[in-house]
Design an enzyme around this catalytic site. Structure first.
Site, mmCIF file in Angstrom:
data_model
loop_
_atom_site.group_PDB
_atom_site.id
_atom_site.type_symbol
_atom_site.label_atom_id
_atom_site.label_comp_id
_atom_site.label_asym_id
_atom_site.label_seq_id
_atom_site.Cartn_x
_atom_site.Cartn_y
_atom_site.Cartn_z
ATOM 1 N N CYS A 97 23.751 -8.061 -33.125
ATOM 2 C CA CYS A 97 23.136 -8.831 -34.209
ATOM 3 C C CYS A 97 24.227 -9.415 -35.100
ATOM 4 O O CYS A 97 24.837 -8.684 -35.886
ATOM 5 C CB CYS A 97 22.193 -7.917 -34.998
ATOM 6 N N CYS A 131 23.615 -9.164 -38.856
ATOM 7 C CA CYS A 131 23.729 -7.810 -39.402
ATOM 8 C C CYS A 131 25.181 -7.329 -39.440
ATOM 9 O O CYS A 131 25.607 -6.698 -40.402
ATOM 10 C CB CYS A 131 22.934 -6.824 -38.556
ATOM 11 N N ASP A 132 25.959 -7.617 -38.396
ATOM 12 C CA ASP A 132 27.282 -6.990 -38.249
ATOM 13 C C ASP A 132 28.458 -7.960 -38.310
ATOM 14 O O ASP A 132 29.610 -7.521 -38.333
ATOM 15 C CB ASP A 132 27.341 -6.226 -36.910
HETATM 16 C C1 LIG Z 1 21.595 -3.288 -33.083
HETATM 17 C C2 LIG Z 1 20.693 -3.939 -34.102
HETATM 18 C C3 LIG Z 1 21.095 -3.984 -35.429
HETATM 19 C C4 LIG Z 1 20.273 -4.568 -36.379
HETATM 20 N N1 LIG Z 1 20.691 -4.593 -37.677
HETATM 21 C C5 LIG Z 1 19.905 -5.170 -38.614
HETATM 22 C C6 LIG Z 1 20.328 -5.228 -39.986
HETATM 23 O O1 LIG Z 1 21.421 -4.763 -40.350
HETATM 24 N N2 LIG Z 1 19.511 -5.856 -40.874
HETATM 25 C C7 LIG Z 1 18.313 -6.394 -40.495
HETATM 26 O O2 LIG Z 1 17.583 -6.911 -41.365
HETATM 27 N N3 LIG Z 1 17.884 -6.356 -39.221
HETATM 28 C C8 LIG Z 1 18.654 -5.773 -38.256
HETATM 29 N N4 LIG Z 1 18.252 -5.762 -36.963
HETATM 30 C C9 LIG Z 1 16.945 -6.360 -36.621
HETATM 31 C C10 LIG Z 1 15.802 -5.384 -37.012
HETATM 32 O O3 LIG Z 1 16.116 -4.095 -36.487
HETATM 33 C C11 LIG Z 1 14.461 -5.855 -36.460
HETATM 34 O O4 LIG Z 1 14.229 -7.184 -36.896
HETATM 35 C C12 LIG Z 1 13.326 -4.961 -36.938
HETATM 36 O O5 LIG Z 1 13.576 -3.614 -36.611
HETATM 37 C C13 LIG Z 1 12.013 -5.394 -36.301
HETATM 38 O O6 LIG Z 1 11.006 -4.472 -36.659
HETATM 39 P P1 LIG Z 1 9.727 -4.300 -35.747
HETATM 40 O O7 LIG Z 1 8.912 -3.251 -36.427
HETATM 41 O O8 LIG Z 1 9.100 -5.592 -35.447
HETATM 42 O O9 LIG Z 1 10.242 -3.736 -34.339
HETATM 43 P P2 LIG Z 1 11.055 -2.411 -33.977
HETATM 44 O O10 LIG Z 1 11.874 -1.945 -35.120
HETATM 45 O O11 LIG Z 1 11.747 -2.753 -32.683
HETATM 46 O O12 LIG Z 1 9.923 -1.329 -33.729
HETATM 47 C C14 LIG Z 1 9.045 -1.420 -32.637
HETATM 48 C C15 LIG Z 1 8.563 0.005 -32.305
HETATM 49 O O13 LIG Z 1 7.475 -0.073 -31.390
HETATM 50 C C16 LIG Z 1 7.662 0.913 -30.371
HETATM 51 N N5 LIG Z 1 6.930 0.508 -29.165
HETATM 52 C C17 LIG Z 1 7.265 -0.418 -28.247
HETATM 53 N N6 LIG Z 1 6.321 -0.499 -27.280
HETATM 54 C C18 LIG Z 1 5.345 0.389 -27.617
HETATM 55 C C19 LIG Z 1 4.098 0.781 -27.022
HETATM 56 N N7 LIG Z 1 3.661 0.242 -25.898
HETATM 57 N N8 LIG Z 1 3.376 1.736 -27.653
HETATM 58 C C20 LIG Z 1 3.796 2.308 -28.806
HETATM 59 N N9 LIG Z 1 4.969 1.979 -29.411
HETATM 60 C C21 LIG Z 1 5.737 1.036 -28.817
HETATM 61 C C22 LIG Z 1 9.179 0.942 -30.186
HETATM 62 O O14 LIG Z 1 9.572 2.160 -29.574
HETATM 63 C C23 LIG Z 1 9.644 0.848 -31.639
HETATM 64 O O15 LIG Z 1 9.677 2.106 -32.245
HETATM 65 C C24 LIG Z 1 19.023 -5.148 -35.994
HETATM 66 C C25 LIG Z 1 18.624 -5.087 -34.654
HETATM 67 C C26 LIG Z 1 19.440 -4.494 -33.713
HETATM 68 C C27 LIG Z 1 18.991 -4.402 -32.272
#
Ligand SMILES: Cc1cc2nc3c(=O)[nH]c(=O)nc-3n(C[C@H](O)[C@H](O)[C@H](O)COP(=O)(O)OP(=O)(O)OC[C@H]3O[C@@H](n4cnc5c(N)ncnc54)[C@H](O)[C@@H]3O)c2cc1C
Length: 220
Positions: free
Chosen positions: A47, A50-51
């Site tokens: 990202c 982020c980094d």
């Molecule tokens: C390495 C990395 C670093 C990042 N750093 C930052 C940062 O510093 N600042 C920032 O703002 N953003 C950052 N991001 C982006 C941020 O993490 C995402 O935008 C955010 O987490 C999205 O939230 P979400 O709830 O949509 O999805 P997620 O956080 O991905 O959560 C989805 C959840 O659903 C679960 N899931 C999936 N399929 C199923 C299913 N069939 N049944 C039940 N559960 C399921 C997954 O296991 C997970 O727990 C980063 C991303 C990455 C990969």
């Protein structure tokens, strides 16, 4: 999903519900090398927003050739001294983004190349790169790699039940409503431009409040 009530099946239970909020996120494709785990967060990143700030005046490589990779590379040039764009084939990014990158004197574009090995003590210090045209491998000093070789939205489960974009994300507006009544999509799983913690949290709030409103209407 289209039925009323909707049936949600988990490993342990089957639920009947009037509203579903899908927030299953996405997975980024990992750097396909065994050393990835050793250097994740210690030179291997996914990202740039982020980094990227950790690489002020450092040497960075961006891996990938699509729009996401080229846009990440353009963004990272504001921190870095030198940026290598490493891609195993030809660019797929739009002309405007490519042109911006090519015109930046800090950037060296290496098409038809592959990262073969990562080296470093404690954190990433250098990488081996294979030039696919000549078959030669060379080692270059690198402080960080930003891997941008695609994402996999966790939506396979919903295929055929809900409208999705070409990239496999769920189509829903800023109100998080999908094409199916009573089904909302929030966070990275939704087709949108910016995917960050704050935008995911904002979607969660929107979806929850509008889901409540939807339920109230159903019961009226
Ligand atoms: C390495 C990395 C670093 C990042 N750093 C930052 C940062 O510093 N600042 C920032 O703002 N953003 C950052 N991001 C982006 C941020 O993490 C995402 O935008 C955010 O987490 C999205 O939230 P979400 O709830 O949509 O999805 P997620 O956080 O991905 O959560 C989805 C959840 O659903 C679960 N899931 C999936 N399929 C199923 C299913 N069939 N049944 C039940 N559960 C399921 C997954 O296991 C997970 O727990 C980063 C991303 C990455 C990969």
């Amino acid at each position: 999903m289209t039925s009323t009530p909707k049936i949600v099946e988990t490993e342990e239970n089957i639920y009947e519900c009037d509203v579903v909020i899908i927030a299953s996120g996405m997975n980024r494709r990992k750097l396909p090398l065994p050393e990835e785990k050793t250097f994740a967060g210690l030179g291997v990143h996914y990202c740039e927003l982020c980094d990227g700030h950790m690489y002020q005046d450092k040497i960075i490589a961006v891996m990938g050739g699509g729009n996401a990779a080229v846009d990440a590379a353009n963004f990272l040039t504001k921190y870095t001294n030198k940026l290598y764009l490493i891609h195993r084939s030809e660019f797929r990014a739009d002309e405007f983004s490519q042109k911006r990158l090519k015109e930046n004197p800090k950037v060296e574009i290496m098409l038809q190349t592959e990262i073969k090995k990562l080296h470093g003590k404690g954190r990433l210090e250098s990488i081996d790169i294979l030039d696919k045209k000549t078959g030669e491998t060379k080692n270059i000093a690198i402080d960080g790699i930003f891997v941008n070789i695609g994402v996999e939205p966790n939506t396979k489960l919903f295929a055929g039940q809900i409208d999705m974009s070409e990239s496999g994300r769920i189509i829903a507006g800023e109100d998080c409503r999908t094409n199916v009544d009573g089904v909302f999509a929030a966070g990275d799983v939704r087709e949108k431009e910016i995917r960050q913690l704050t935008t995911a949290a904002a979607d969660g709030t929107t979806a929850a409040l509008l889901a409540e409103k939807y339920l109230a209407k159903l019961k009226a």
